[in-house]
Design a protein around this motif. Structure first.
Motif, PDB file in Angstrom:
ATOM      1  N   ARG A   1       1.286   3.106  -3.319  1.00 15.70           N
ATOM      2  CA  ARG A   1       0.147   3.591  -4.128  1.00 15.70           C
ATOM      3  C   ARG A   1       0.356   5.020  -4.612  1.00 15.70           C
ATOM      4  NH1 ARG A   1      -4.189   1.356   0.246  1.00 15.70           N
ATOM      5  NH2 ARG A   1      -4.214  -0.814  -0.450  1.00 15.70           N
TER       6      ARG A   1
ATOM      7  N   ASP B   1       1.084   0.214  -9.250  1.00 16.49           N
ATOM      8  CA  ASP B   1      -0.038  -0.723  -9.215  1.00 16.49           C
ATOM      9  C   ASP B   1       0.515  -2.136  -9.091  1.00 16.49           C
ATOM     10  OD1 ASP B   1      -1.859   1.374  -9.672  1.00 16.49           O
ATOM     11  OD2 ASP B   1      -1.464   1.276 -11.829  1.00 16.49           O
TER      12      ASP B   1
ATOM     13  N   ARG C   1       0.811  -1.217   0.000  1.00 14.68           N
ATOM     14  CA  ARG C   1       0.000   0.000   0.000  1.00 14.68           C
ATOM     15  C   ARG C   1       0.847   1.271   0.000  1.00 14.68           C
ATOM     16  NH1 ARG C   1      -3.900  -0.615   3.825  1.00 14.68           N
ATOM     17  NH2 ARG C   1      -3.225  -2.687   4.424  1.00 14.68           N
TER      18      ARG C   1
ATOM     19  N   ASP D   1      -3.207   4.567   2.815  1.00 17.16           N
ATOM     20  CA  ASP D   1      -2.161   4.312   1.832  1.00 17.16           C
ATOM     21  C   ASP D   1      -0.774   4.321   2.460  1.00 17.16           C
ATOM     22  OD1 ASP D   1      -4.173   4.036   0.033  1.00 17.16           O
ATOM     23  OD2 ASP D   1      -3.755   5.848  -1.106  1.00 17.16           O
TER      24      ASP D   1
ATOM     25  N   ARG E   1      -9.378  -0.280  -6.463  1.00 16.11           N
ATOM     26  CA  ARG E   1      -8.041  -0.464  -5.915  1.00 16.11           C
ATOM     27  C   ARG E   1      -7.160  -1.141  -6.950  1.00 16.11           C
ATOM     28  NH1 ARG E   1      -7.277   1.933  -2.076  1.00 16.11           N
ATOM     29  NH2 ARG E   1      -7.740   1.496   0.120  1.00 16.11           N
TER      30      ARG E   1
ATOM     31  N   MET F   1      -3.735  -1.414  -6.206  1.00 17.30           N
ATOM     32  CA  MET F   1      -2.599  -1.924  -5.429  1.00 17.30           C
ATOM     33  C   MET F   1      -3.120  -2.353  -4.065  1.00 17.30           C
ATOM     34  SD  MET F   1       0.478  -2.765  -4.730  1.00 17.30           S
ATOM     35  CE  MET F   1       1.886  -2.158  -5.691  1.00 17.30           C
TER      36      MET F   1
END
Lengths: 569, 569
Positions: A181, A201, A178, B192, A543, A545
């Protein structure tokens, strides 16, 4: 009542399996030995030269395995696809399975690997889930080479006049991370590049992955890579991978990845594992080339499409089949008692928690209460002129009256229906399903995509929304309308469309259950995947990633003292 | 005067080569068929089970191929290693070559692939340079999984109390991408991830790559991965991959990568290609396991070490041989007329530009003017108690008087010397060199590393600086002294040391030519690569992520109409 015996774990079953040499799997599949390229002990690549050989047989029947709208329980789509392929052999038919390669990243996240289950698995699962023959790594490398060449171009003077604020090409890694991102790159001294915001990604979300899945030859791969649009100039003109001089090198990186990978099921049925584009923002199907190779070798090609029939199957019909030229003969709709009970809205099902006990009690009324979702998916399939076959994936805890309820729903909706116990019984448990599929394939196909390619892009979106999803219409944001118009001016008007929406509802609202009506598809934004060959509409938060949880699956994965991998299941 | 005939291009030679099936290469190498695992048509992995089989032969003689200080012209170290291995067969000796796998990233940057040249090449070069069997990709994946688990740990509450300002673990990609050197991650909304500054190195610079190259078994790999230190707590305690629960999953990712890869030379000599750690900040040697496998199969194992004898060979002796337990018998020092002329300081040589014409004129005086560099490298090798063999890599433009000058310098310095024309003549051109190497191996080895492991870390650094480099001493910054003390308190005191310095001079100053004296090694910073198993000292600016130039090699790489890769050479 169904089988009651205790099932060994997937791991125990897989470890007890005796694998055949792939040369033998290939021989039985009719693949000439010179076209088999071993990669490790239990996987091989198939040389595309096989496509140039005369097969002497008509093209295979194409069967797509899809499902009702996914629930947290899982409907067993992969196990059904594997079981059906094994069941075909039980009734004397020659079938090949074509599946997506699982993404390695999520293997270390919330779940173990993806290989089917019980007596319907692809083996060995550690080969399938870790690297396989490296195709995902090749996609990662090709994608990121283009990104590096793009940023190097900016750094070395930006001769193409690329607007750094209008770059859509990100980077990819096959990992759940995450923190990647949203990133800023090019910090530090001047020689460390141009500073700009971008992100990563997961590799499955790469346009290169879709290109790998949709290309029909090495030359087509080369051409599609060249057409990738990475961003726009200050003047609003698209900038392509070809202009950056990257497409040739990307093709060189992907030259072996284009060959489908041969593996086997527990019953030695050949399985071509190839490519793995995301099911929500991309096509969610395995490769055109695997389907073409399968079609040349077998009488039936069984392929799985991601998520429900509104998602992967719709793209299979409207996007993939146009490229492959293969006409689908039947669609298997996987359904479970538990799924329809969940769609009833009467139970609160939480992933990773035990089922509510009242859900296991015999109550065909709960099944009927969720039936609209199944009916709608049957209608979706029929809308494409394809024969639907409802596959009831039977669980040991199911009750006869509930299974019968599904049969009645399906038959009333005009679908063939069969029970399948492939998880506990392997191929023999899917023989009834196999017979139903063969029967469905006898019907002359009346396959018709939802739209013609020469219709306006907005019309294509509208038609999918209305005719497939059952929406009242599609509502484009002003920016989306403007962008569609611009895409048509740029010559992208003849591309098919992919609608990136939630897979948890047939609508674009994940909270709307069953078969929502009286809603409109909100198209917030449209983008062009020119290399992959479609325009996609963003309808909701996607989403691209995933992240790792507080106790990721990776923490349980290890090797044992014999060097075997443990904890992957 | 040497050969005058025109040499076809590397590409033409490689394309005309008839490759043997690897099963035949393996058979000739004495590798039992059950230990050969094909990966594609022209590469295979070697099952480590071969190490458990009795070989019935004494361990092989280890020969390391090193060179004078690199010049922009290249000394032909890889071609000499390949040629020597081929030459061994010419004189009836059984040799195996162990080489690093080339990094894929730079293949698309300033240069084409790395596979040797002329009639001394590893083939096929596109297999060698692109993916091979995916080991680099596995290193990338394992490295980045640890990074993702680290950032996920920070995100999910940081139970280990890791200081985000004291994290040394970065991410890696096998690509030249300057824009990733310094990045900020974890931007965007809270979900994130945690915002912090970090960066990407090239995969060859990963500690996981060094671990792959230095581990001696799967269990050792697992243990080393667990010992990786990713950063420190607020209290200054090290945080390991084991504590993050990542080491088991990383091992699973690397389980196949640990097996060396078998390829062949143009003359079908077996070559084990395995691992590829950076030569400036890491060990710059191929794997311990490849050397062990080679040692079990052949009478001579020929391995190449990165850069000059002060760099890769020093680490081969002081770090790698301690792990493998193999005693080096001889070191081949590759030298060219052009290199010594360059070391004279009399010519301005610019990479990519034609040589100054006066450099091609016959002038043994220019050779003698650069001789100190060769003498120093001979001394370095002799300092380890290893027999030096100077290999003059002969070019068609060399003059007899100049070649003779090198012979005199080498013999006067107490080294064996041989001319080698392996590039134009293949193995037969290296027969004289092979005979010199065999003669050198007859001497009883008096191998002695520069330091004992139980000496203080600062002493080890000092000894390498003085005894190997010829410095007056090492000068540690206050921070470096403090950190060395802390490393010893943390129990890292028994590790060997690696000095990260320029490869362009034996000193730490890239501008100092030949054999610098009267200088002191400035140790700015020290770091612990606890998993790899050494402490390293940073002496100068080290690039760990290359960049792409304005016209990267990738722009010329493509496929032709037959699907063959072009432009890689």
């Amino acid at each position: 009542m169904t089988t009651k015996r205790t099932l060994p774990s997937d791991l125990e079953i897989a470890q007890q399996a005796e694998l055949w040499p792939l040369t033998e799997v290939a021989r039985q599949a009719g693949l000439p030995a010179e076209h088999l390229i071993p990669y490790g002990r239990h996987a091989a690549k198939v040389d595309l030269g096989v496509l140039d050989e005369a097969s002497g047989r008509p093209p295979a029947r194409m069967i797509v395995v899809t499902a009702v709208t996914p629930t947290p329980l899982g409907e067993g789509k992969t196990t059904t696809a594997v079981g059906l392929a094994q069941g075909m052999a039980q009734i004397g038919e020659r079938a090949i399975l074509t599946l997506r390669q699982p993404s390695m990243g999520p293997t270390f996240g919330v779940k173990g690997g993806a290989a089917g289950g019980g007596y319907s698995q692809i083996v060995p699962m550690e080969t399938l889930n870790l690297h396989l023959t490296g195709d995902f790594h090749a996609v990662t490398a090709a994608h990121n080479l283009l990104a590096a060449m793009l940023d190097a171009h900016l750094f070395h003077g930006n001769a193409l006049n690329i607007d750094p604020g209008n770059i859509s090409w990100r980077r990819v890694l096959d990992i759940n991370d995450r923190a990647l991102r949203n990133v800023v790159i090019g910090l530090g001294p001047k020689e460390d590049g141009v500073t700009r915001q971008t992100g990563f990604d997961i590799t499955a979300a790469s346009e290169v992955m879709v290109i790998l899945s949709l290309c029909s030859s090495l030359a087509d791969l080369r051409a599609r890579l060249g057409r990738i649009v990475v961003g726009f100039t200050y003047g609003g003109q698209p900038v392509t991978a070809e202009q950056l001089g990257a497409a040739g090198a990307m093709t060189a990186i992907l030259r072996d990845a284009i060959q489908p990978n041969l593996m086997q099921t527990l019953e030695h049925t050949p399985a071509l594992i190839h490519a793995g584009p995301f099911g929500n923002i991309a096509t969610g199907n395995s490769s055109v080339l695997a389907d073409l190779v399968g079609s040349r070798l077998a009488d039936y090609v069984i392929t799985e499409a991601g998520f429900g029939a509104d998602m992967g199957a719709e793209r299979f019909f409207n996007v993939k089949c146009r490229v492959s030229g293969l006409t689908p003969s039947a669609a298997v709709l996987v359904v479970t008692v538990r799924a329809l009970k969940t769609h009833s809205g009467r139970f609160r099902v939480v992933p990773g928690r035990p089922l509510p006990p009242e859900m296991l009690a015999e109550n065909p009324g709960d099944v009927l209460a969720g039936a609209d979702n199944l009916r709608k998916h049957i209608d979706i399939v029929k809308g494409f002129g394809v024969s639907p076959v409802v596959a009831i994936n039977v669980f040991p805890t199911d009750h006869e009256s509930e299974l019968e309820a599904i049969r009645e729903i399906a038959e009333a909706a005009g679908a063939r229906v069969a029970r399948s116990t492939h998880v506990v019984d392997g191929g023999p448990g899917a023989a009834e399903l196999a017979r139903a599929v063969v029967a469905a394939c006898q019907q002359a196909s009346e396959f018709r995509p939802t739209y013609a390619l020469d219709e306006p892009l907005a019309t294509k979106l509208e038609k999918v929304a209305v005719q497939v999803y059952g929406a009242d219409g599609a509502e484009l944001s002003p920016q989306a309308s403007k962008d569609l118009k611009r895409f048509e001016e740029l010559g992208y008007g003849n591309l098919p469309v992919v609608i990136a929406k939630t897979h948890l509802s047939i609508s674009s609202d994940p909270k709307l259950r069953s078969a929502p009506t009286g809603w409109t598809l909100p198209v917030r934004e449209v983008r062009a995947a020119v290399g992959a060959g479609y325009i996609y509409a963003i309808c909701g938060d996607m989403r691209t990633m995933p992240g790792l949880g507080a106790t990721p699956a990776a923490q349980n994965i290890d090797i044992d003292e014999t060097g075997e991998i443990v904890g992957l299941f």
